[in-house]
Design an enzyme around this catalytic site. Sequence first.
Site, PDB file in Angstrom:
ATOM      1  N   TYR A 271       0.703  -1.172   0.013  1.00 25.19           N
ATOM      2  CA  TYR A 271      -0.012   0.037  -0.001  1.00 25.19           C
ATOM      3  C   TYR A 271       0.844   1.268  -0.066  1.00 25.19           C
ATOM      4  O   TYR A 271       1.488   1.485   0.990  1.00 25.19           O
ATOM      5  CB  TYR A 271      -0.818  -0.142   1.028  1.00 25.19           C
ATOM      6  CG  TYR A 271      -1.843   1.161   1.501  1.00 25.19           C
ATOM      7  CD1 TYR A 271      -2.182   2.016   0.283  1.00 25.19           C
ATOM      8  CD2 TYR A 271      -2.782   1.030   2.622  1.00 25.19           C
ATOM      9  CE1 TYR A 271      -3.198   3.113   0.272  1.00 25.19           C
ATOM     10  CE2 TYR A 271      -3.701   2.426   2.592  1.00 25.19           C
ATOM     11  CZ  TYR A 271      -3.771   3.113   1.617  1.00 25.19           C
ATOM     12  OH  TYR A 271      -4.773   4.180   1.775  1.00 25.19           O
TER      13      TYR A 271
ATOM     14  N   LYS B 192      -1.144  -1.024  -4.281  1.00 30.12           N
ATOM     15  CA  LYS B 192      -2.247  -0.051  -4.132  1.00 30.12           C
ATOM     16  C   LYS B 192      -1.466   1.142  -4.329  1.00 30.12           C
ATOM     17  O   LYS B 192      -0.749   1.454  -3.368  1.00 30.12           O
ATOM     18  CB  LYS B 192      -2.940  -0.593  -2.847  1.00 30.12           C
ATOM     19  CG  LYS B 192      -4.146   0.770  -2.577  1.00 30.12           C
ATOM     20  CD  LYS B 192      -4.713   0.404  -1.325  1.00 30.12           C
ATOM     21  CE  LYS B 192      -6.048   1.185  -1.085  1.00 30.12           C
ATOM     22  NZ  LYS B 192      -5.776   2.677  -0.949  1.00 30.12           N
TER      23      LYS B 192
END
Length: 292
Positions: free
Chosen positions: A134, A162
């Site tokens: 992330y 992400k």
Amino acid sequence: MNELNGIYTALLTPFTRDGKINEKELVRLCKHNLRLGAQGFYVCGSTAEALMLSLEERKYIMDIVKDSAENARLIAHVGSINERDAHKLAGYAKELSYDLISSVAPFYYKFSFSEIKDYYVRLADSSDMKMLVYHIPAFSGVGMGADEISSFLSDDRFAGVKYTSNDFFTLERCKALFPHKLFFNGYDEMLLSGLAMGADGGIGSTYNFMADKFVKIRELFLKGEAEKAREIQNEANRIIAILCKIGVMQAEKEIMNQLGFDFGDCLPPFGKISSEHKELIASSIIPYVERA
Ligand code: MN9
């Protein structure tokens, strides 16, 4: 890994008046998003206020979503500045057969890149789950360029990224080098740009109440109808611009409340929303999104 592509809602966390997780409303939120066309859920991410929740609360959310998700794909955000908790959550994601785990980079103490990489590898190894990094430098304070991101992606234990940044050059370079890895665009207001530069889908907070718009943007983009996709991105962005003025997560919860859900407020230290902002949401957002 690209079979996990698509539009994933980064689920909000509804709270009861006494500050408990509101199971009934979380189930309703999942069902609402399935109706809007969401293909997956990102569970216990920033949008869920997960970094302010206890280990037990995070596990409880993972349980509820697992039971309500039907065939939707599930990514558990397990990141924590307490690495022991992160391991427990990653193990739990494995137990519940989540598709992937994900984590924000360890933050606050300015860890070196090799310390950060080791954190991720330990989580993937200990849980035997694939990791979605992330990347959200604006929140984590941890910047990473194409070389650092590539050092994750060249390792089989990493499913992808992400990618919550507006540096689309880096996204494009990474996707060009690792076409089979999974890239999710993180800023909803730039989904179309992310798709154009190689993202396989998006994970977003505003999807909670308008996943249908983002599903459409992606479908139109994949059909080569970028101009029509931009019209829908424009509609979404008019709304997101209002959210940014109010405070994104507080505004999102108020939208859900006005749509007929009972989400309560964000946890302190987040403040409460003003009556002017409630009126602004009622007049400028609610008529333009699907009711529950
Ligand atoms: O990563 C979300 N990021 C955060 C996804 O919540 C920090 C986004 O969905 C943003 O909330 C959204 C508004 O800026 O794009």
